[in-house]
Write a protein that holds these residues in place. Structure first.
Motif, PDB file in Angstrom:
ATOM      1  N   ASP A 123      -4.827  35.662  12.684  1.00 24.88           N
ATOM      2  CA  ASP A 123      -4.537  34.955  12.802  1.00 24.88           C
ATOM      3  C   ASP A 123      -2.304  35.610  12.686  1.00 24.88           C
ATOM      4  O   ASP A 123      -1.915  36.516  12.449  1.00 24.88           O
ATOM      5  CB  ASP A 123      -4.704  33.684  11.510  1.00 24.88           C
ATOM      6  N   GLU A 154     -13.793  22.655  16.403  1.00 18.54           N
ATOM      7  CA  GLU A 154     -12.239  22.344  16.943  1.00 18.54           C
ATOM      8  C   GLU A 154     -11.663  22.340  16.154  1.00 18.54           C
ATOM      9  O   GLU A 154      -9.975  22.551  15.885  1.00 18.54           O
ATOM     10  CB  GLU A 154     -12.677  20.837  17.785  1.00 18.54           C
ATOM     11  N   LEU A 198     -16.075  29.049  17.672  1.00 16.17           N
ATOM     12  CA  LEU A 198     -16.059  28.897  18.576  1.00 16.17           C
ATOM     13  C   LEU A 198     -16.089  27.307  18.787  1.00 16.17           C
ATOM     14  O   LEU A 198     -15.176  26.914  19.813  1.00 16.17           O
ATOM     15  CB  LEU A 198     -15.588  29.585  19.582  1.00 16.17           C
ATOM     16  N   SER A 224      -4.824  27.712  15.159  1.00 15.19           N
ATOM     17  CA  SER A 224      -3.503  27.925  16.103  1.00 15.19           C
ATOM     18  C   SER A 224      -1.919  26.410  15.649  1.00 15.19           C
ATOM     19  O   SER A 224      -0.993  27.043  15.413  1.00 15.19           O
ATOM     20  CB  SER A 224      -3.723  26.386  17.162  1.00 15.19           C
ATOM     21  N   ILE A 267      -5.256  30.821  19.317  1.00 15.28           N
ATOM     22  CA  ILE A 267      -6.318  31.089  18.109  1.00 15.28           C
ATOM     23  C   ILE A 267      -6.254  32.421  17.495  1.00 15.28           C
ATOM     24  O   ILE A 267      -7.821  32.808  16.605  1.00 15.28           O
ATOM     25  CB  ILE A 267      -7.811  30.087  18.345  1.00 15.28           C
ATOM     26  N   LEU A 325     -10.137  25.745  14.443  1.00 12.14           N
ATOM     27  CA  LEU A 325      -9.723  25.902  15.374  1.00 12.14           C
ATOM     28  C   LEU A 325      -8.184  25.381  15.603  1.00 12.14           C
ATOM     29  O   LEU A 325      -7.043  26.367  16.085  1.00 12.14           O
ATOM     30  CB  LEU A 325      -9.929  26.188  17.490  1.00 12.14           C
ATOM     31  N   PHE A 361      -7.357  26.343  24.190  1.00 12.03           N
ATOM     32  CA  PHE A 361      -7.544  27.442  23.502  1.00 12.03           C
ATOM     33  C   PHE A 361      -7.723  28.943  23.448  1.00 12.03           C
ATOM     34  O   PHE A 361      -8.556  28.647  24.893  1.00 12.03           O
ATOM     35  CB  PHE A 361      -8.602  27.116  21.884  1.00 12.03           C
TER      36      PHE A 361
END
Length: 405
Positions: A228, A164, A161, A171, A186, A167, A279
């Motif tokens: 995901d 970045e 988490l 995304s 995410i 993530l 996010f």
């Protein structure tokens, strides 16, 4: 004198009975996996082990690299032992004469995949030349010590988490999908009720059973899962009873504490005041709305902006339902209640998630199109036969119309 005679006679009887047992012993003939594999067509192999030959070999190679040759005992290693004049080779040949020899790692993996696919341990033991009581031990050993390895598939969204770039990568999968209206997703969150069978003593005494009785009318574990866009499991929590609400189950997880903490951290990419780089997870109305958890509008009227929002929200969230469907269709062990201990249930569920991820990654890397319809047909056949009181075969997959007559 009389005592010595009695003892002597009993020793003779024991010796004779042991000698008779040794003569009557049936030596199990170990079948090599390479021999079994040659007997199967490609579609038969895929149906039995839920993956193709190349994927199976890669899985064995990952485990072998992690646990070592002596622990995994690949067939090539056993062949070398059989022709080796060392002490270890002599022990192996003696073992082979008395009990059939060591069980290779490939056979252990194959046994475990068959049981996860829904096979009976009795039939599996006959096919692979292993005593049925030892099949269960092999299954739990492989599930716990091999299939739950991070090398097969890590499940650590909570540990990424602060990354970045990671993530953004997750995304971007949702943005590049069929419903690109949302940015910053995410993962899609939902709960899955996995049926279990509690011990007869618990059911009789009604001790510790209430929390496991789910709203759907069976004993279960409430498994919280985040996936995901490619339906890979990013995170799971297998610590809640079937009677718990999804929202409560998620709030009792470690990930919830991490997310709530990071939402208040001004240096976190998940900070609730950083709208330029946002996010979040998406989930259905069973969960409470938070800055890091977006849910649909309740009771949205048709044709309104809220209804349009819910549509695109649902298009992205549906992947978690698809993941549950694929896992359930592939692994037939979930077609009936799990009948192990609660601790073992968690290992089994965790292992199927990691194998599912491994197969999705293999599918994406090789560009191979895999149809789960063959597993769905097997599932429908199982349900149909069960409903009509027909015997459920392990390797026989008749046409569904057989049960409709």
């Amino acid at each position: 004198m009389i005592l010595l005679t009695v003892v002597s006679d009993s020793m003779v009887l024991n010796s004779e009975s042991l000698s008779k047992a040794a003569k009557d012993r049936i030596i199990m003939e170990r079948i090599e996996f390479s021999t079994l594999s040659q007997r199967l067509k490609d579609d038969q192999f895929h149906l039995m082990f839920r993956m193709d030959r190349e994927c199976f070999q890669q899985l064995c190679s990952i485990i072998l690299k992690k646990v070592g040759e002596k622990n995994f005992k690949p067939e090539s290693y056993l062949h070398r032992l059989d022709s080796d004049s060392s002490r270890e080779g002599n022990i192996y040949r003696a073992h082979k004469k008395t009990s059939g020899g060591y069980i290779s790692g490939e056979i252990k993996v194959a046994i475990t995949l068959r049981i996860l696919a829904g096979a009976s341990y009795l039939d599996v033991g006959c096919i692979f030349g292993v005593h049925h009581q030892y099949v269960s031990k092999i299954f739990l050993e492989v599930v716990t010590e091999w299939f739950c390895l991070d090398e097969i598939s890590p499940l650590g969204l909570d540990e990424t988490l602060d990354d970045e770039n990671k993530l953004l990568e997750i995304s971007s999968q949702f943005v590049n999908g069929k419903c690109p209206s949302f940015t910053g997703i995410i993962g899609a969150l939902d709960g899955w009720l996995v049926r279990i069978r509690l011990s007869a003593l618990r059911r009789m005494l009604k001790v510790g059973t209430g929390g496991y009785w789910s709203r759907k009318g069976f004993y279960a574990l409430n498994v919280q899962v985040i996936v995901d866009k490619h339906k890979r499991v990013l995170w799971r929590s297998i610590n809640s009873k079937g009677g718990e609400h999804d929202s409560k189950a998620f709030k009792s997880s470690r990930l919830w504490d991490i997310l709530t903490s990071k939402a208040m951290d001004p240096n976190s990419v998940l900070n609730q005041n950083r709208f330029q780089l946002k996010f979040y997870l998406i989930a259905d109305l069973a969960y409470a709305l938070r800055s890091f958890l977006i849910t649909p509008y309740p009771n949205a009227d048709s044709g309104t902006p809220e209804d349009a929002f819910n549509y695109y929200h649902s298009c992205n969230r549906i992947v978690v339902e698809c993941a549950f469907g694929e896992i359930y269709a592939r692994w037939g062990i979930f077609w009936r209640p799990l009948q192990y201990s609660l601790k073992e249930h968690k290992h089994i569920i965790d292992a199927t998630f990691r194998l599912h991820n491994y197969l999705v990654n293999y599918r994406l890397s090789t560009k191979k199109i895999e149809s789960v319809n063959m597993f769905k047909t097997e599932l429908i056949t199982y349900i149909c036969r069960q409903a009509h009181g027909c015997p459920v075969g392990v390797f026989h997959h008749p046409d569904i119309n057989e049960c409709n007559g």
